[in-house]
Design a protein around this motif. Structure first.
Motif, PDB file in Angstrom:
ATOM      1  N   LEU A  25     -37.793  -8.331 -36.847  1.00 52.84           N
ATOM      2  CA  LEU A  25     -36.840  -6.848 -36.639  1.00 52.84           C
ATOM      3  C   LEU A  25     -36.671  -5.756 -37.777  1.00 52.84           C
ATOM      4  N   MET A  26     -38.199  -5.794 -38.756  1.00 55.67           N
ATOM      5  CA  MET A  26     -37.912  -4.865 -39.534  1.00 55.67           C
ATOM      6  C   MET A  26     -38.365  -3.804 -38.803  1.00 55.67           C
ATOM      7  N   PRO A  27     -39.031  -3.546 -38.273  1.00 52.21           N
ATOM      8  CA  PRO A  27     -39.477  -2.000 -37.345  1.00 52.21           C
ATOM      9  C   PRO A  27     -37.872  -1.597 -36.396  1.00 52.21           C
ATOM     10  N   GLU A  28     -37.838  -2.624 -36.090  1.00 52.02           N
ATOM     11  CA  GLU A  28     -36.104  -1.919 -35.534  1.00 52.02           C
ATOM     12  C   GLU A  28     -35.370  -1.625 -36.181  1.00 52.02           C
ATOM     13  N   LEU A  29     -35.042  -2.309 -37.339  1.00 54.82           N
ATOM     14  CA  LEU A  29     -33.904  -2.040 -38.395  1.00 54.82           C
ATOM     15  C   LEU A  29     -34.292  -0.862 -39.023  1.00 54.82           C
ATOM     16  N   LEU A  30     -35.822  -0.794 -39.415  1.00 56.62           N
ATOM     17  CA  LEU A  30     -36.057   1.055 -40.110  1.00 56.62           C
ATOM     18  C   LEU A  30     -35.305   1.639 -39.736  1.00 56.62           C
ATOM     19  N   ALA A  31     -35.869   1.895 -38.057  1.00 54.52           N
ATOM     20  CA  ALA A  31     -35.686   2.867 -36.875  1.00 54.52           C
ATOM     21  C   ALA A  31     -33.885   3.152 -37.071  1.00 54.52           C
ATOM     22  N   HIS A  32     -33.400   2.090 -37.414  1.00 50.22           N
ATOM     23  CA  HIS A  32     -31.960   2.207 -36.491  1.00 50.22           C
ATOM     24  C   HIS A  32     -31.298   2.971 -37.952  1.00 50.22           C
ATOM     25  N   TYR A  33     -31.635   2.502 -39.013  1.00 48.98           N
ATOM     26  CA  TYR A  33     -30.746   2.979 -40.381  1.00 48.98           C
ATOM     27  C   TYR A  33     -31.612   3.894 -40.346  1.00 48.98           C
ATOM     28  N   GLY A  34     -33.083   4.804 -40.287  1.00 49.73           N
ATOM     29  CA  GLY A  34     -33.730   5.517 -40.808  1.00 49.73           C
ATOM     30  C   GLY A  34     -34.343   5.215 -42.235  1.00 49.73           C
ATOM     31  N   LYS A  35     -34.809   4.546 -42.161  1.00 47.26           N
ATOM     32  CA  LYS A  35     -35.234   4.167 -44.173  1.00 47.26           C
ATOM     33  C   LYS A  35     -36.890   4.030 -44.055  1.00 47.26           C
ATOM     34  N   ASP A  36     -37.653   3.622 -44.643  1.00 47.42           N
ATOM     35  CA  ASP A  36     -38.751   3.542 -45.354  1.00 47.42           C
ATOM     36  C   ASP A  36     -39.200   2.366 -45.295  1.00 47.42           C
ATOM     37  N   TYR A  37     -40.585   1.951 -45.752  1.00 48.18           N
ATOM     38  CA  TYR A  37     -40.703  -0.056 -45.910  1.00 48.18           C
ATOM     39  C   TYR A  37     -40.612  -0.057 -47.425  1.00 48.18           C
ATOM     40  N   SER A  38     -39.759   0.587 -48.658  1.00 43.47           N
ATOM     41  CA  SER A  38     -38.915   0.521 -49.422  1.00 43.47           C
ATOM     42  C   SER A  38     -38.212   0.169 -49.612  1.00 43.47           C
ATOM     43  N   ALA A  39     -37.443   0.319 -48.447  1.00 43.09           N
ATOM     44  CA  ALA A  39     -35.669  -0.157 -48.478  1.00 43.09           C
ATOM     45  C   ALA A  39     -36.169  -1.534 -47.704  1.00 43.09           C
ATOM     46  N   GLY A  40     -37.240  -0.819 -46.770  1.00 44.37           N
ATOM     47  CA  GLY A  40     -37.496  -2.897 -46.474  1.00 44.37           C
ATOM     48  C   GLY A  40     -37.787  -3.622 -47.309  1.00 44.37           C
ATOM     49  N   GLY A  41     -38.477  -3.822 -48.782  1.00 46.34           N
ATOM     50  CA  GLY A  41     -38.867  -4.362 -49.082  1.00 46.34           C
ATOM     51  C   GLY A  41     -37.999  -3.987 -49.858  1.00 46.34           C
ATOM     52  N   GLN A  42     -36.623  -3.977 -50.089  1.00 43.06           N
ATOM     53  CA  GLN A  42     -36.264  -4.173 -51.073  1.00 43.06           C
ATOM     54  C   GLN A  42     -35.112  -4.765 -50.220  1.00 43.06           C
ATOM     55  N   LEU A  43     -34.360  -5.007 -49.070  1.00 43.11           N
ATOM     56  CA  LEU A  43     -33.620  -5.847 -48.398  1.00 43.11           C
ATOM     57  C   LEU A  43     -34.495  -7.160 -48.293  1.00 43.11           C
ATOM     58  N   VAL A  44     -35.564  -7.018 -47.879  1.00 39.64           N
ATOM     59  CA  VAL A  44     -36.338  -8.672 -48.070  1.00 39.64           C
ATOM     60  C   VAL A  44     -36.620  -9.014 -49.798  1.00 39.64           C
TER      61      VAL A  44
END
Length: 402
Positions: A25-44
Motif C-alpha cells: 500500500l506504500m504508493p497509496e499511503l504516500l499519495a494520501h498523506y502527501g509524503k515522500d519515500y523517506s517517510a515511507g522508510g520511516q514507517l517501515v
C-alpha cells in the motif's frame, strides 16, 4: 501436535500478510498523506522497531503468561494496530501505532518458531519450519493481490480492516482450540526451564561459538533487511523503473512472494540433499547474480521474470539458516531463535530506511545497487559461517548435517 502445527501455519499466514501490507500500500499511503519515500522508510522502520521489541519481549511474556497467553496478547496488538490504520488517522498517529502492529507479529513469529525448533523431532525441524514458512509466503503473496483488488474498487484502506478481522479470528482459535500434548509446552513458564537448569547459559561457550553466533546475527540482519526492502519497495521500484500502474506494481509483490511460497515447498528437501551450508551458499550466490540483473532490467517482462527467480532463490534461506544456526547450540533453541529473529528485525528496520532514503535522495537504481552490495556481503558472511563450523565441531558441540 497437529492442531498446534496447523494453527501455527495459519498464524504464519497472518504475519505474512502483516509483513507486506505496508509495502503493497506504500504508493497509496504516500499519495494520501502527501509524503515522500523517506517517510515511507520511516514507517517501515518503526514497524520493524516494534517487531524487534516483540521478539525480545516474547520470552518475558511467555514467562508471565505462558506461550499461549503471549500469543493472545500479540494477536490483540496486531488487530488493534491494523484497525487504527484502517481509520486513516493523522500521519503522526500512523507512525506512533506502527510499532504496535510490528510488536504483534514479531512476538507471534518468535514464539511459534522457537516451539517448533525446540520441541519437534530433530528429523522434522527443517521440514516443519519450511512448511510453516510456506504459509508466511502465501500470506505475503495474497496480500498484494487483495490490495490490488481493494485499489481497483477504490477502497484501498479496506485491506487494513481485512487484516484486523483475520487477526481476531486467529486470536479466537488460539484461545479455544485444544492443543493436546502441546498444551503443557504452551503453558510452561520460561523461568521454570531456567530454574531447572535446562537452558544452558552463554557463559562458558567457546570463543569460536560466540564468533559463529555473531556471524549469524549479522547474516540474519542483512538477509531480512534485503528481503523487506524488496518486499516493501518493489511496487514503487516497478512504477519508477518500468512505468507500470500502481495496481500492476502491487502485483509484483504477489509474484515475488508466490515464488517464495513455491520455493519453500522444496527448500527442506534441497537442504537435506545438499547440506544446509551448501544450500545457503548457492542461494546467496545465485540471489546476488539475479538481483544485479534486476538492477539493470528496463522492461516489464524481464523485471517480472527476475522478480520470480529472485523469490525462488531467496525462498528457503530464513528457515534453513534458523535450523542450521540452532544446531550448533543444543538446548538453547528459544534464546537463539529469539536473538536471530531480533537481529532480523534490526535489519528489517534499518535497511529499508536506507533504501527509502536512497530512492528519495539519489535514485531507484542507486538503491538497487546498494542492495546488491549488501547481498555480496551476505554471501561472504555465509561462506565465513560455513568455514567456522569446523571450530564448532572441535568444541564438542553437536552440529547438523552440513
Amino acid at each position: 501436535m497437529r492442531t498446534f502445527f496447523w494453527t501455527g501455519c495459519l498464524s504464519y499466514l497472518l504475519i505474512g500478510l502483516a509483513h507486506v501490507i505496508i509495502g503493497a500500500l506504500m504508493p497509496e499511503l504516500l499519495a494520501h498523506y502527501g509524503k515522500d519515500y523517506s517517510a515511507g522508510g520511516q514507517l517501515v522502520a518503526l514497524q520493524f522497531f516494534g517487531f524487534l521489541i516483540g521478539v525480545l519481549a516474547g520470552p518475558w511474556f511467555s514467562q508471565k503468561l505462558g506461550k499461549r497467553g503471549a500469543l493472545l496478547v500479540s494477536l490483540f496488538c496486531m488487530a488493534l494496530g491494523e484497525m487504527v490504520f484502517f481509520t486513516l488517522p493523522p500521519w503522526g498517529i500512523v507512525l506512533a501505532i506502527a510499532p504496535l502492529a510490528g510488536f504483534g507479529f514479531g512476538m507471534v513469529e518468535t514464539i511459534i518458531g522457537a516451539v517448533v525448533i525446540g520441541h519437534f523431532e530433530e528429523s522434522r525441524k527443517t521440514v516443519a519450519m519450511a512448511r510453516i514458512e510456506v504459509f508466511f509466503g502465501v500470506g505475503a503473496l495474497v496480500m498484494p493481490l487483495l490490495v490490488s483488488l481493494f485499489i481497483a474498487a477504490g477502497w484501498w484502506r479496506g485491506s487494513f480492516l481485512a487484516l484486523s478481522l483475520l487477526s481476531l479470528l486467529v486470536f479466537v482459535l488460539w484461545a479455544v482450540l485444544p492443543l493436546g500434548r502441546m498444551s503443557a509446552v504452551m503453558a510452561k513458564s520460561a523461568s521454570n526451564a531456567v530454574q531447572a537448569g535446562a537452558v544452558p547459559s552463554f557463559k562458558g561457550l567457546p570463543g569460536g561459538l560466540i564468533g559463529l553466533l555473531t556471524l549469524f546475527i549479522v547474516i540474519f540482519a542483512l538477509y531480512v533487511g534485503a528481503e523487506m526492502s524488496v518486499a516493501n519497495f518493489l511496487p514503487s521500484i516497478m512504477i519508477e523503473n518500468v512505468g507500470v500502474k500502481p495496481e500492476i506494481g502491487a502485483l509484483s509483490v504477489t509474484c515475488f512472494w508466490g515464488a517464495m511460497a513455491v520455493g519453500r515447498l522444496f527448500a527442506a528437501q534441497l537442504a537435506g540433499r545438499w547440506g544446509k551450508a551448501r544450500y545457503l551458499l548457492v542461494s546467496c550466490a545465485s540471489g546476488t547474480a539475479v538481483l544485479s540483473l534486476f538492477a539493470m532490467a528496463d522492461t516489464v517482462f524481464s523485471s517480472y521474470a527476475l522478480v520470480l527467480l529472485l523469490g525462488l532463490l531467496m525462498s528457503g534461506m530464513f528457515a534453513v539458516a534458523l535450523v542450521y544456526a540452532n544446531g550448533f547450540f543444543p538446548g538453547m533453541e528459544e534464546r537463539i531463535t529469539s536473538i536471530l529473529i531480533a537481529s532480523g528485525g534490526v535489519g528489517g528496520a534499518l535497511i529499508p530506511l536506507l533504501t527509502g532514503w536512497c530512492m528519495d535522495q539519489l535514485s531507484v537504481s542507486v538503491a538497487l545497487w546498494v542492495l546488491v552490495t549488501l547481498y555480496v556481503l551476505l554471501l561472504a558472511l555465509v561462506y565465513g559461517a560455513s568455514r567456522m563450523r569446523f571450530r564448532a565441531k572441535a568444541a564438542n558441540v553437536s552440529s547438523p548435517r552440513v
